[in-house]
Motif scaffolding. Structure first.
Motif, mmCIF file in Angstrom:
data_model
loop_
_atom_site.group_PDB
_atom_site.id
_atom_site.type_symbol
_atom_site.label_atom_id
_atom_site.label_comp_id
_atom_site.label_asym_id
_atom_site.label_seq_id
_atom_site.Cartn_x
_atom_site.Cartn_y
_atom_site.Cartn_z
ATOM 1 N N ILE A 54 0.669 -1.165 -0.040
ATOM 2 C CA ILE A 54 0.055 0.053 0.057
ATOM 3 C C ILE A 54 0.922 1.248 -0.086
ATOM 4 N N VAL A 55 1.910 1.270 1.022
ATOM 5 C CA VAL A 55 2.862 2.362 1.128
ATOM 6 C C VAL A 55 3.434 2.702 -0.303
ATOM 7 N N ALA A 56 4.192 1.480 -0.993
ATOM 8 C CA ALA A 56 4.887 1.515 -2.175
ATOM 9 C C ALA A 56 3.735 2.162 -3.395
ATOM 10 N N ASP A 57 2.812 1.874 -3.240
ATOM 11 C CA ASP A 57 1.802 2.037 -4.509
ATOM 12 C C ASP A 57 1.408 3.444 -4.310
ATOM 13 N N ASP A 58 1.055 3.826 -2.972
ATOM 14 C CA ASP A 58 0.602 5.393 -2.981
ATOM 15 C C ASP A 58 1.776 6.171 -3.290
ATOM 16 N N GLN A 59 3.096 5.826 -2.868
ATOM 17 C CA GLN A 59 4.076 6.718 -2.729
ATOM 18 C C GLN A 59 4.402 7.033 -4.447
ATOM 19 N N ARG A 60 4.607 5.772 -5.248
ATOM 20 C CA ARG A 60 4.531 5.903 -6.639
ATOM 21 C C ARG A 60 3.328 7.004 -7.151
ATOM 22 N N ILE A 61 2.143 7.049 -6.725
ATOM 23 C CA ILE A 61 1.390 7.870 -7.558
ATOM 24 C C ILE A 61 1.596 9.347 -6.841
ATOM 25 N N LEU A 62 1.961 9.466 -5.531
ATOM 26 C CA LEU A 62 2.251 10.939 -5.255
ATOM 27 C C LEU A 62 3.526 11.529 -5.772
#
Length: 529
Positions: free
Chosen positions: A487-495
């Motif tokens: 979850i953290v990795a996916d959201d970080q890529r989006i941001l």
């Protein structure tokens, strides 16, 4: 000084401190020995404040020491009914850490008596002793007014409760539901410590600086946090607090910890009840797993900004708060009160969500209009999700999210601070292994992005799908696993892609996240078709 004509000799001081530290001393005697030393050094008023007792109590034990020395600090034997054995006391006080018997909403004197195999009168005596209403001038909780609980920690280094001021109305009277929830939160300290006060002895391993450091690592970076800890604020702890002015701390040790119950009930904002029910559920899971530690930190602190969140902007109805109602339904599902296909009681959801029954009914009607719940013959029921429902929801969410991600990146929109607060909460959940909380925060973060894109129609539809997903995840059960690190990795890529102003990169990152979300949910769903 407590008595200008009397100072402690070096021998007296050594005897008292040895008594305070000794494992052979009862908890009461050890606490009183420490109190006497403080009376001599600091005066009665300050000693009373440090020990969270009234000035009259501090004066009584000071005078007993002057009259009889250390022997005067022991309880005077008295006739009458003998106190209940520690094992009985423990069984009575720890009932709240377990689920109440089937068919009951909460523990009562009768159900506790049945489980502990004692009379109701014994249960009442024990509760009056440990959950007593403290004297008005007892220095407990630092004069807190209406507050929310943002932190609960039970650890070998000590226990802590964290509070922040709330703009909500005061509780305004007792409530069986509030007492039930707060009692579980107060008694979670018993996971770590035996009964006898709550710590059982003065020297129980508590370390004030360690407790404070743990809290600082986990609390949001917001001002005016008040911590109540069960360790004395010694010189190192006071020095630490001077370097961290954003945190205020008060020591409540021994019997005073459980004695906080009614004071906490009085100050906690009643609008937090639904959230604290979730904390209660997590505590009971820890108890069921024989855990001796427990940590909960509110994912995000309330914003001091006047700006509303995406959920507020899109779901506040004239007839009620849709988000609160959905969260109330999810809470009922998580606690086993509701299952897929069951009828939804507006009155029960009202108790869980803090929204009036009439407004809950209006919110249920809107949820049914949007096909988030079922409606037959004027009655509402929880849907039974299918793989097709999941695929349709994520297909729609993927398309809407693509538009949102492209808009945020191409229009060079500055993301609101709430996005970073939610992302920091995700990182904390990953560190603490809070999978269920991480899923909820992830949806909050996505809603904030939808609001920031300033596309009202798309944002509104997107947030309606958020409600759908909250219900899906809870109906499927807490075994649903979208790993927190992913979850953290996916959201970080989006941001990152949004802030690089790369529309194609943002869209690609969003699609990757949606694929992962759908895959994890469908993997869980297929075995129960």
């Amino acid at each position: 000084m407590a008595d200008k004509g009397h100072r402690l000799s070096s021998d007296d001081r050594e005897t008292l401190l040895r008594t305070a530290r000794s494992r052979q001393s009862s908890h009461g005697v050890a606490t009183r020995a420490r109190l006497v030393v403080d009376c001599a050094d600091l005066g009665v008023a300050e000693a009373a404040r440090r020990s969270s007792v009234s000035r009259a109590t501090a004066t009584k034990w000071w005078r007993r020491y002057l009259d009889a020395g250390v022997d005067g600090l022991h309880d005077v034997p008295h006739t009458g009914r003998p106190p209940a054995p520690d094992e009985i006391v423990r069984r009575v006080l720890t009932c709240t850490l377990d689920e109440p018997p089937a068919g009951t909403e909460r523990w009562t004197t009768r159900t506790v008596a049945d489980v502990a195999s004692v009379s109701q009168a014994t249960v009442s005596r024990i509760r009056r002793r440990y959950f007593r209403r403290l004297e008005p001038n007892a220095a407990v909780m630092g004069g807190l007014s209406t507050s929310i609980i943002i932190y609960v920690d039970v650890h070998p280094s000590g226990c802590a409760l964290g509070f922040q001021a709330s703009s909500g109305a005061s509780a305004g009277g007792t409530s069986a539901a509030r007492i039930d929830v707060i009692e579980t939160i107060i008694c979670v300290a018993l996971l770590r410590s035996p009964v006898g006060g709550h710590g059982g002895r003065a020297d129980d391993g508590s370390d004030a600086v360690a407790v404070l450091r743990r809290a600082a690592e986990r609390l949001p970076l917001t001002p005016a946090v008040t911590l109540i800890i069960d360790a004395e604020l010694d010189a190192p702890a006071r020095q630490w607090l001077l370097r961290h002015p954003e945190i205020k701390a008060h020591a409540v040790t021994g019997d005073g910890w459980l004695g906080m119950l009614h004071r906490v009930v009085d100050v906690v904002d009643p609008q937090q009840l639904a959230e604290l029910r979730e904390v209660q559920r997590l505590i009971r899971l820890a108890r069921r797993d024989a855990g001796e530690e427990f940590t909960w930190c509110r994912p995000t602190a309330p914003s001091s900004s006047a700006a509303r969140t995406a959920s507020d902007a899109e779901t506040e109805l004239p007839a009620g708060n849709l988000t609160q109602v959905v969260r109330g339904i999810c809470s009922a599902i998580a606690e086993g009160e509701l299952q897929a296909g069951d009828s939804i009681s507006a009155r029960r959801i009202a108790r869980r969500s803090g929204v009036s029954p009439g407004r809950v009914a209006d919110a249920l009607a809107q949820l049914a209009d949007e096909y988030l719940i079922d409606r037959r013959a004027g009655r509402y029921s929880l849907p039974v999700p299918t793989p097709r429902d999941v695929i349709e929801t994520y297909t729609a969410r993927g398309l809407l999210g693509t538009a949102i991600a492209r808009r945020l990146a191409s229009a060079r929109i500055d993301l609101p601070a709430a996005v970073d607060e939610h992302f920091a909460g995700l990182i904390r959940c990953d560190q603490l292994g809070r999978i269920y909380e991480a899923g909820a925060i992830d949806l909050d973060l996505q809603d904030e992005l939808a609001a920031a894109a300033a596309m009202p129609r798309i944002g509104s539809m997107f947030i309606r799908l958020t409600h759908q997903l909250r219900l899906f995840v809870t109906i499927f059960g807490l075994d649903y696993r979208y790993p927190t690190d992913e979850i953290v990795a996916d959201d970080q890529r989006i941001l990152v892609e949004i802030r690089r102003h790369d529309p194609d990169g943002a869209v690609s990152a969003w699609r990757c996240k949606i694929d992962n979300c759908a895959r994890f949910m469908l993997t869980h769903l297929r075995p129960i078709e």
